[in-house]
Design a protein around this motif. Structure first.
Motif, mmCIF file in Angstrom:
data_model
loop_
_atom_site.group_PDB
_atom_site.id
_atom_site.type_symbol
_atom_site.label_atom_id
_atom_site.label_comp_id
_atom_site.label_asym_id
_atom_site.label_seq_id
_atom_site.Cartn_x
_atom_site.Cartn_y
_atom_site.Cartn_z
ATOM 1 N N ARG A 72 0.853 -1.161 0.027
ATOM 2 C CA ARG A 72 -0.004 0.038 -0.176
ATOM 3 C C ARG A 72 0.921 1.331 0.070
ATOM 4 O O ARG A 72 0.682 2.263 -0.666
ATOM 5 N N ARG A 73 1.823 1.263 0.794
ATOM 6 C CA ARG A 73 2.777 2.393 0.896
ATOM 7 C C ARG A 73 3.766 2.504 -0.421
ATOM 8 O O ARG A 73 3.723 3.725 -0.905
ATOM 9 N N VAL A 74 3.973 1.380 -1.141
ATOM 10 C CA VAL A 74 4.865 1.380 -2.139
ATOM 11 C C VAL A 74 3.728 1.869 -3.304
ATOM 12 O O VAL A 74 4.455 2.622 -3.997
ATOM 13 N N LEU A 75 2.635 1.529 -3.237
ATOM 14 C CA LEU A 75 1.636 1.952 -4.455
ATOM 15 C C LEU A 75 1.302 3.667 -4.200
ATOM 16 O O LEU A 75 1.280 4.175 -5.120
ATOM 17 N N SER A 76 1.242 3.856 -2.933
ATOM 18 C CA SER A 76 1.264 5.379 -2.563
ATOM 19 C C SER A 76 2.269 6.209 -3.213
ATOM 20 O O SER A 76 2.063 7.206 -4.093
ATOM 21 N N ASN A 77 3.647 5.618 -2.691
ATOM 22 C CA ASN A 77 4.671 6.517 -3.268
ATOM 23 C C ASN A 77 4.991 6.568 -4.981
ATOM 24 O O ASN A 77 5.082 7.641 -5.449
ATOM 25 N N HIS A 78 4.492 5.436 -5.538
ATOM 26 C CA HIS A 78 4.360 5.243 -6.843
ATOM 27 C C HIS A 78 3.543 6.347 -7.568
ATOM 28 O O HIS A 78 3.599 7.140 -8.374
ATOM 29 N N ARG A 79 2.288 6.320 -6.853
ATOM 30 C CA ARG A 79 1.081 7.416 -7.421
ATOM 31 C C ARG A 79 1.602 8.706 -7.334
ATOM 32 O O ARG A 79 1.368 9.659 -7.864
ATOM 33 N N ARG A 80 2.265 9.234 -6.009
ATOM 34 C CA ARG A 80 2.866 10.427 -5.744
ATOM 35 C C ARG A 80 3.749 10.798 -6.941
ATOM 36 O O ARG A 80 3.952 11.868 -7.494
ATOM 37 N N GLY A 81 4.758 9.718 -7.246
ATOM 38 C CA GLY A 81 5.802 10.245 -8.098
ATOM 39 C C GLY A 81 5.178 10.292 -9.741
ATOM 40 O O GLY A 81 5.706 11.210 -10.468
ATOM 41 N N GLU A 82 4.173 9.405 -9.784
ATOM 42 C CA GLU A 82 3.371 9.627 -11.292
ATOM 43 C C GLU A 82 2.933 10.726 -11.336
ATOM 44 O O GLU A 82 2.775 11.672 -12.290
ATOM 45 N N SER A 83 2.081 11.540 -10.332
ATOM 46 C CA SER A 83 1.475 12.878 -10.286
ATOM 47 C C SER A 83 2.593 13.866 -10.320
ATOM 48 O O SER A 83 2.109 15.023 -11.165
ATOM 49 N N ARG A 84 3.706 14.062 -9.875
ATOM 50 C CA ARG A 84 4.719 14.727 -9.843
ATOM 51 C C ARG A 84 5.197 14.864 -11.395
ATOM 52 O O ARG A 84 5.222 15.773 -11.842
ATOM 53 N N ARG A 85 5.573 13.670 -11.817
ATOM 54 C CA ARG A 85 5.800 13.467 -13.267
ATOM 55 C C ARG A 85 4.869 14.155 -14.189
ATOM 56 O O ARG A 85 5.209 15.100 -15.268
ATOM 57 N N HIS A 86 3.614 13.716 -14.127
ATOM 58 C CA HIS A 86 2.520 14.197 -14.904
ATOM 59 C C HIS A 86 2.366 15.851 -14.687
ATOM 60 O O HIS A 86 2.384 16.650 -15.684
ATOM 61 N N GLY A 87 2.539 16.107 -13.383
ATOM 62 C CA GLY A 87 2.365 17.611 -13.318
ATOM 63 C C GLY A 87 3.524 18.398 -13.905
ATOM 64 O O GLY A 87 3.386 19.659 -14.685
ATOM 65 N N LEU A 88 4.865 17.948 -14.020
ATOM 66 C CA LEU A 88 5.704 18.458 -14.623
ATOM 67 C C LEU A 88 5.743 18.594 -15.820
ATOM 68 O O LEU A 88 5.950 19.734 -16.592
ATOM 69 N N ALA A 89 5.292 17.421 -16.431
ATOM 70 C CA ALA A 89 5.193 17.461 -17.954
ATOM 71 C C ALA A 89 3.983 18.465 -18.359
ATOM 72 O O ALA A 89 4.020 19.089 -19.509
ATOM 73 N N ASP A 90 3.013 18.788 -17.678
ATOM 74 C CA ASP A 90 2.134 19.562 -18.088
ATOM 75 C C ASP A 90 2.401 20.958 -17.991
ATOM 76 O O ASP A 90 2.026 21.799 -18.709
ATOM 77 N N ARG A 91 3.424 21.287 -16.736
ATOM 78 C CA ARG A 91 3.595 22.534 -16.696
ATOM 79 C C ARG A 91 4.593 22.882 -17.836
ATOM 80 O O ARG A 91 4.741 23.873 -18.411
ATOM 81 N N LEU A 92 5.708 21.923 -18.340
ATOM 82 C CA LEU A 92 6.456 21.918 -19.216
ATOM 83 C C LEU A 92 5.576 22.243 -20.688
ATOM 84 O O LEU A 92 5.939 22.977 -21.457
ATOM 85 N N ARG A 93 4.692 21.657 -20.854
ATOM 86 C CA ARG A 93 3.818 21.598 -22.180
ATOM 87 C C ARG A 93 3.020 23.076 -22.188
ATOM 88 O O ARG A 93 3.373 23.498 -23.071
ATOM 89 N N ASP A 94 2.664 23.777 -21.022
ATOM 90 C CA ASP A 94 2.143 24.944 -20.938
ATOM 91 C C ASP A 94 3.243 25.970 -21.089
ATOM 92 O O ASP A 94 2.979 27.007 -22.047
ATOM 93 N N ASP A 95 4.230 25.757 -20.615
ATOM 94 C CA ASP A 95 5.297 26.856 -20.997
ATOM 95 C C ASP A 95 5.722 26.689 -22.295
ATOM 96 O O ASP A 95 6.185 27.935 -22.915
ATOM 97 N N LEU A 96 6.017 25.562 -22.983
ATOM 98 C CA LEU A 96 6.270 25.775 -24.399
ATOM 99 C C LEU A 96 5.147 26.253 -25.190
ATOM 100 O O LEU A 96 5.566 27.105 -26.157
#
Length: 173
Positions: A72-96
């Motif tokens: 459960r904790r491993v999955l939670s960490n995985h989802r947080r990481g995915e959320s950060r990666r997607h958030g960063l990708a969205d910000r970069l896409r908006d910046d571009l």
């Protein structure tokens, strides 16, 4: 000389038993909760890595529930990481989107003409124009002499110019 085998490591034996008995249950736990099934194997491995590191903390009678807690904790960490990666990708896409204006029709046409050049000509022109290499640096990047780099650049520029003028490549000499 007689070789004696060392006694089996009880920690390793315990972990192997734990892994063999509960691997499929932990895998099913992740498969049921993930959109990308390929991630399940990585998360199972991460869960059992935690189990190996904390083998002394694994309770004797409640192994599977303990593993589910780790999972459960491993999955939670995985989802947080995915959320950060997607958030960063969205910000970069908006910046571009805001930083790079839509190309002018002339630039689109020039890009299409550029694609008609050979790979070699495109690379020479790109190294000179986009990377800002002078002829000495260009020669080093191409693995040739400075004079050969100058000739390659000159010829590539002429071929591009011909294509931009819409004249056949063999019309000018």
């Amino acid at each position: 000389m007689r070789v004696t085998e060392s006694p089996p490591d009880p920690r390793l034996a315990r972990f192997e038993g734990l892994f063999t008995c509960h691997h499929d249950d932990v895998l099913r736990y992740f498969v049921r909760r993930l959109d990308i099934r390929a991630d399940a194997a990585d998360l199972v491995a991460e869960t059992f890595l935690v189990a190996w590191r904390r083998l002394d903390d694994v309770p004797e009678g409640q192994i599977l529930p303990w593993l589910y807690g780790v999972a459960r904790r491993v999955l939670s960490n995985h989802r947080r990481g995915e959320s950060r990666r997607h958030g960063l990708a969205d910000r970069l896409r908006d910046d571009l989107r805001t930083a790079v204006p839509d190309p002018e029709p002339v630039a689109v046409e020039a890009a299409e003409v550029f694609k008609q050049l050979s790979d070699t000509d495109r690379e020479v022109l790109s190294l000179a124009a986009w990377e800002g290499l002078d002829t000495t640096q260009l020669a080093a990047a191409l693995g040739c002499s400075r004079n050969a780099a100058m000739v390659r650049l000159h010829r590539a520029r002429r071929r591009l110019e011909r294509l931009l003028d819409h004249t056949p490549a063999g019309a000018k000499s």
